[in-house]
Design an enzyme around this catalytic site. Structure first.
Site, PDB file in Angstrom:
ATOM      1  N   HIS A 197      -2.451  48.399  -6.967  1.00 38.79           N
ATOM      2  CA  HIS A 197      -3.004  49.035  -5.770  1.00 38.79           C
ATOM      3  C   HIS A 197      -2.489  50.469  -5.619  1.00 38.79           C
ATOM      4  O   HIS A 197      -3.267  51.386  -5.320  1.00 38.79           O
ATOM      5  CB  HIS A 197      -2.634  48.222  -4.537  1.00 38.79           C
ATOM      6  CG  HIS A 197      -3.057  48.850  -3.245  1.00 38.79           C
ATOM      7  ND1 HIS A 197      -4.345  48.783  -2.773  1.00 38.79           N
ATOM      8  CD2 HIS A 197      -2.364  49.582  -2.329  1.00 38.79           C
ATOM      9  CE1 HIS A 197      -4.441  49.434  -1.623  1.00 38.79           C
ATOM     10  NE2 HIS A 197      -3.246  49.930  -1.335  1.00 38.79           N
ATOM     11  N   GLU A 198      -1.201  50.664  -5.847  1.00 30.12           N
ATOM     12  CA  GLU A 198      -0.620  51.995  -5.661  1.00 30.12           C
ATOM     13  C   GLU A 198      -1.182  53.003  -6.653  1.00 30.12           C
ATOM     14  O   GLU A 198      -1.476  54.146  -6.292  1.00 30.12           O
ATOM     15  CB  GLU A 198       0.908  51.923  -5.767  1.00 30.12           C
ATOM     16  CG  GLU A 198       1.562  51.172  -4.624  1.00 30.12           C
ATOM     17  CD  GLU A 198       1.183  51.746  -3.273  1.00 30.12           C
ATOM     18  OE1 GLU A 198       1.433  52.939  -3.029  1.00 30.12           O
ATOM     19  OE2 GLU A 198       0.610  50.999  -2.458  1.00 30.12           O
TER      20      GLU A 198
ATOM     21  N   LYS B 229      -5.222  53.484  -5.945  1.00 29.51           N
ATOM     22  CA  LYS B 229      -5.538  54.220  -4.715  1.00 29.51           C
ATOM     23  C   LYS B 229      -4.924  55.613  -4.700  1.00 29.51           C
ATOM     24  O   LYS B 229      -5.605  56.593  -4.382  1.00 29.51           O
ATOM     25  CB  LYS B 229      -5.069  53.443  -3.486  1.00 29.51           C
ATOM     26  CG  LYS B 229      -5.417  54.147  -2.178  1.00 29.51           C
ATOM     27  CD  LYS B 229      -5.119  53.293  -0.961  1.00 29.51           C
ATOM     28  CE  LYS B 229      -5.543  54.032   0.317  1.00 29.51           C
ATOM     29  NZ  LYS B 229      -5.316  53.207   1.525  1.00 29.51           N
ATOM     30  N   HIS B 230      -3.637  55.715  -5.012  1.00 27.70           N
ATOM     31  CA  HIS B 230      -2.923  56.987  -4.867  1.00 27.70           C
ATOM     32  C   HIS B 230      -2.718  57.715  -6.201  1.00 27.70           C
ATOM     33  O   HIS B 230      -2.922  58.923  -6.297  1.00 27.70           O
ATOM     34  CB  HIS B 230      -1.566  56.746  -4.201  1.00 27.70           C
ATOM     35  CG  HIS B 230      -1.665  56.057  -2.882  1.00 27.70           C
ATOM     36  ND1 HIS B 230      -2.193  56.653  -1.765  1.00 27.70           N
ATOM     37  CD2 HIS B 230      -1.300  54.796  -2.500  1.00 27.70           C
ATOM     38  CE1 HIS B 230      -2.147  55.817  -0.737  1.00 27.70           C
ATOM     39  NE2 HIS B 230      -1.621  54.676  -1.169  1.00 27.70           N
TER      40      HIS B 230
ATOM     41  N   HIS C  88       7.442  51.465  -1.777  1.00 29.48           N
ATOM     42  CA  HIS C  88       6.032  51.169  -1.500  1.00 29.48           C
ATOM     43  C   HIS C  88       5.164  52.049  -2.387  1.00 29.48           C
ATOM     44  O   HIS C  88       4.315  51.561  -3.099  1.00 29.48           O
ATOM     45  CB  HIS C  88       5.718  51.396  -0.016  1.00 29.48           C
ATOM     46  CG  HIS C  88       4.345  50.939   0.367  1.00 29.48           C
ATOM     47  ND1 HIS C  88       3.921  50.850   1.661  1.00 29.48           N
ATOM     48  CD2 HIS C  88       3.283  50.552  -0.384  1.00 29.48           C
ATOM     49  CE1 HIS C  88       2.665  50.429   1.701  1.00 29.48           C
ATOM     50  NE2 HIS C  88       2.253  50.243   0.466  1.00 29.48           N
TER      51      HIS C  88
END
Length: 247
Positions: free
Chosen positions: A118-119, A122-123, A63
């Protein structure tokens, strides 16, 4: 005179080098490295969309790698000037399509690129004191290669057969392998049974080694025994969903 000039230049150069600022330490405390079980997504809504590319063999999928603070909060979307650029990880895409696939998490058909984007956005943008885009994704893949959670669980008789297993049994199996207990996140199948969804492994703030988790999301399981759902069939179908798009 010429020798004095050379010595003076070398001395000045050494002062410049020694006064250069060192890289700033990470301003977060640790990482979660998170993997998810595709069967828990598909089993929660009577089907899902398998990834159109890559390997769909039964296994946990990456993830992401998430920076965390010790107080239970986390940074997010830290730098909108350095968003995901797939050209920066072009040499990793084939491996990512096998180990970091997206089982209809956002929409059907599934879209790995959306998950990777997205990963990082965001992170990843919050950990640039440690990683650039390439090293962020490479580190995820290296931990996936190093840590085969399905094999670890199977060695202890814990299999994705739709049966119920003790939450502590699952955590202890992983602790025996890496020295530290993981966090376990559950969701519910269509009948409301709590089931294994995501596993949280804690890493130090440089993502170099396993560490004790300051806190873990075990409350979502709320049961001493949880279901380990079967891996979804390749022809599973489903509608769009947003199971983990918020994390």
């Amino acid at each position: 005179m010429r020798g004095i000039i050379i010595v003076s230049f070398l001395l000045l150069q050494s002062l410049v080098v020694s006064s250069s600022p060192s890289p700033s330490p990470p301003d977060f405390n640790f990482f979660y490295w998170v993997t998810y079980w595709p069967g828990a997504i598909c089993d929660s809504q009577k089907g899902c969309c398998p990834p159109p590319k890559g390997n769909t063999a039964s296994d946990f999928m990456i993830h992401g790698l998430w920076p965390q603070f010790n107080n239970g909060t986390w940074p997010a979307f830290c730098d909108q000037t350095n968003l995901f650029d797939i050209s920066k990880v072009s040499d990793l895409v084939n491996k990512m399509e096998k180990k970091w696939t997206e089982w209809g998490v956002w929409t059907c058909p599934s879209n790995e690129t959306k998950l990777w984007e997205h990963e990082w956005d965001k992170h990843g943008t919050c950990v640039q004191s440690v990683f650039d885009q390439h090293s962020y994704f490479l580190t995820n893949l290296r931990f996936r290669q190093k840590l085969s959670l399905l094999k670890i669980l199977k060695r202890k008789g814990i299999k994705p057969d739709g049966g119920l297993y003790g939450l502590d049994e699952i955590k202890n199996a992983i602790k025996c392998a890496i020295g530290f207990a993981p966090g376990i996140e559950c969701n519910e199948d269509v009948k409301g049974t709590k089931q294994l969804f995501q596993i949280y492994i804690c890493l130090d703030k440089y993502a170099k080694k396993f560490v004790e988790c300051p806190y873990v999301p075990d409350r979502s399981c709320a049961s001493s025994k949880i279901k380990f759902p079967k891996f979804p069939k390749k022809d599973s179908l489903g509608e769009s969903l947003s199971v983990i798009s918020s994390v």
